[in-house]
Design an enzyme around this catalytic site. Structure first.
Site, short mmCIF file in Angstrom:
data_model
loop_
_atom_site.label_atom_id
_atom_site.label_comp_id
_atom_site.label_asym_id
_atom_site.label_seq_id
_atom_site.Cartn_x
_atom_site.Cartn_y
_atom_site.Cartn_z
N GLU A 89 0.83 -1.19 0.00
CA GLU A 89 0.00 0.00 0.00
C GLU A 89 0.87 1.25 0.00
O GLU A 89 1.90 1.31 0.69
CB GLU A 89 -0.92 0.02 1.22
CG GLU A 89 -1.92 -1.12 1.23
CD GLU A 89 -2.76 -1.16 2.50
OE1 GLU A 89 -2.83 -0.12 3.19
OE2 GLU A 89 -3.33 -2.22 2.80
N CYS A 323 -3.02 0.47 7.06
CA CYS A 323 -2.61 -0.54 8.04
C CYS A 323 -2.81 -1.95 7.48
O CYS A 323 -3.12 -2.89 8.20
CB CYS A 323 -3.37 -0.38 9.34
SG CYS A 323 -3.07 1.19 10.17
#
Length: 362
Positions: A89, A323
């Site tokens: 990410e 996360c």
């Protein structure tokens, strides 16, 4: 593909250091090769020119955006695919920043982080790290790069420092705007001062209590919070940049008056900024995000007591990403090799003495 491997390949074709720098600079700035006074036909050796299309294609193939998730705050979370099918990410941040990942997964196993639930799959190479910045620059200007995405940068130190050096020397990014985030590792405090580019440092603190920190960050080096702050202070004085201490606010876990009093004792007078980030809720994990009013009251209370405190929100709250959440959702459709760890036998309440957090800002 590591940056040094790219340089070695170019040297084998007859490139000199200034030729290597030009090619890498063109890539990292996403500017193309036909700009300025020195055109490739007049500047680069012929074997390098002939190999350049293939090299450019390989650099372009290091990473690609699989999905984009824009948020109301101006950020955008990106699911980035790597050449072997793994994903990481990145986050386009407001005010010309990008947050990049340094590992596929993470070995620290922070109990409040989705990335840490799956363990470490593999390292992200220096080329793949820089490729995340290039992808970001194709969408908006990038003047700041923070290494706060998936992974623990200290566990991939050679690749991360190689990327930081290129970004700081050829990437047109101020050294203080390269932010190395870590839970704390002795190698960080040894290696960072030796580099040509000395990045700013962000240390994940999260609590002043050694036992609670050991519980929340089970595989982090056993730094007592006071020892970690002492190491951070030395680096801050060396570089002239304040240390950024990261504190994820977990409702009822690390937001009590006892923690706030200890923060004041630990950080008052230090060359530091305390970044407090209300927890980005992850389904399936036993932690809650405190109310925004409570978080504001905590930050104001610390500021009034002499601690430079900035209340920050995790970018893209409304898109339910970060996360490791985007990667975890993608893995439901495309399996990723993960190393699961066993559920904890204790709870945060047992470590904190069943403190429930009743801070009201008074």
């Amino acid at each position: 593909m590591r940056i040094e491997a790219i340089r070695t390949r170019l040297r084998a074709l007859g490139a000199r250091p200034l030729h290597e720098d030009r090619i890498l600079r063109d890539w990292i700035r996403d500017s193309g090769h036909h700009h300025g006074r020195r055109r490739p036909d007049d500047f680069l050796p012929k074997p390098v020119r002939e190999a350049l299309p293939q090299i450019d294609a390989e650099l372009d193939g290091l990473a690609r955006i699989l999905s984009t998730h824009p948020a109301e705050d101006g950020s955008a979370r990106l699911l980035v695919g790597l050449h072997d099918g793994q994903t990481v990410e990145s986050v386009l941040l407001p005010r010309d920043g990008v947050c990049v990942s340094s590992q596929v997964g993470c070995a620290v196993g922070c109990r409040f982080c989705m990335t840490g639930q799956g363990g470490l799959v593999r390292q992200v190479t220096s080329g793949e790290i820089v490729a995340q910045v290039v992808l970001a620059r194709r969408r908006r200007p990038v003047k700041k790069v923070v290494f706060m995405g998936m992974g623990e940068p200290a566990h991939n130190l050679d690749n991360v420092l190689e990327a930081i050096e290129l970004l700081g020397i050829e990437g047109d990014i101020a050294h203080k705007n390269l932010v190395f985030s870590t839970v704390g590792d002795p190698r960080v405090f040894e290696r960072l001062p030796q580099g040509r580019v000395k990045p700013a440092l962000a240390l994940s603190l999260h609590t002043t209590k050694p036992a609670l920190r050991e519980y929340l960050l089970p595989r982090a080096p056993r730094f007592d919070p006071a020892e970690l702050v002492a190491e951070g202070e030395r680096y801050a004085r060396l570089t002239g940049y304040p240390i950024q201490y990261q504190w994820t606010l977990l409702d009822g876990v690390n937001d009590g008056q006892d923690e706030l009093d200890a923060i004041v004792g630990l950080l008052r007078g230090k060359y530091a900024v305390l970044n407090m980030i209300p927890y980005n809720t992850n389904p399936g994990l036993p932690y809650a995000r405190p109310g925004w009013d409570k978080a504001q009251a905590i930050a104001a209370h610390l500021f009034e007591r002499g601690i430079l405190t900035k209340l920050r929100d995790s970018a893209g709250q409304d898109v339910d990403g970060g996360c490791g959440q985007l990667r975890a959702r993608a893995a439901q459709d495309q399996p990723v090799r993960l190393h699961r760890r066993q559920p904890a036998e204790t709870s945060p309440a047992e470590v904190t003495g069943n403190y429930t957090g009743n801070y009201t800002g008074n």
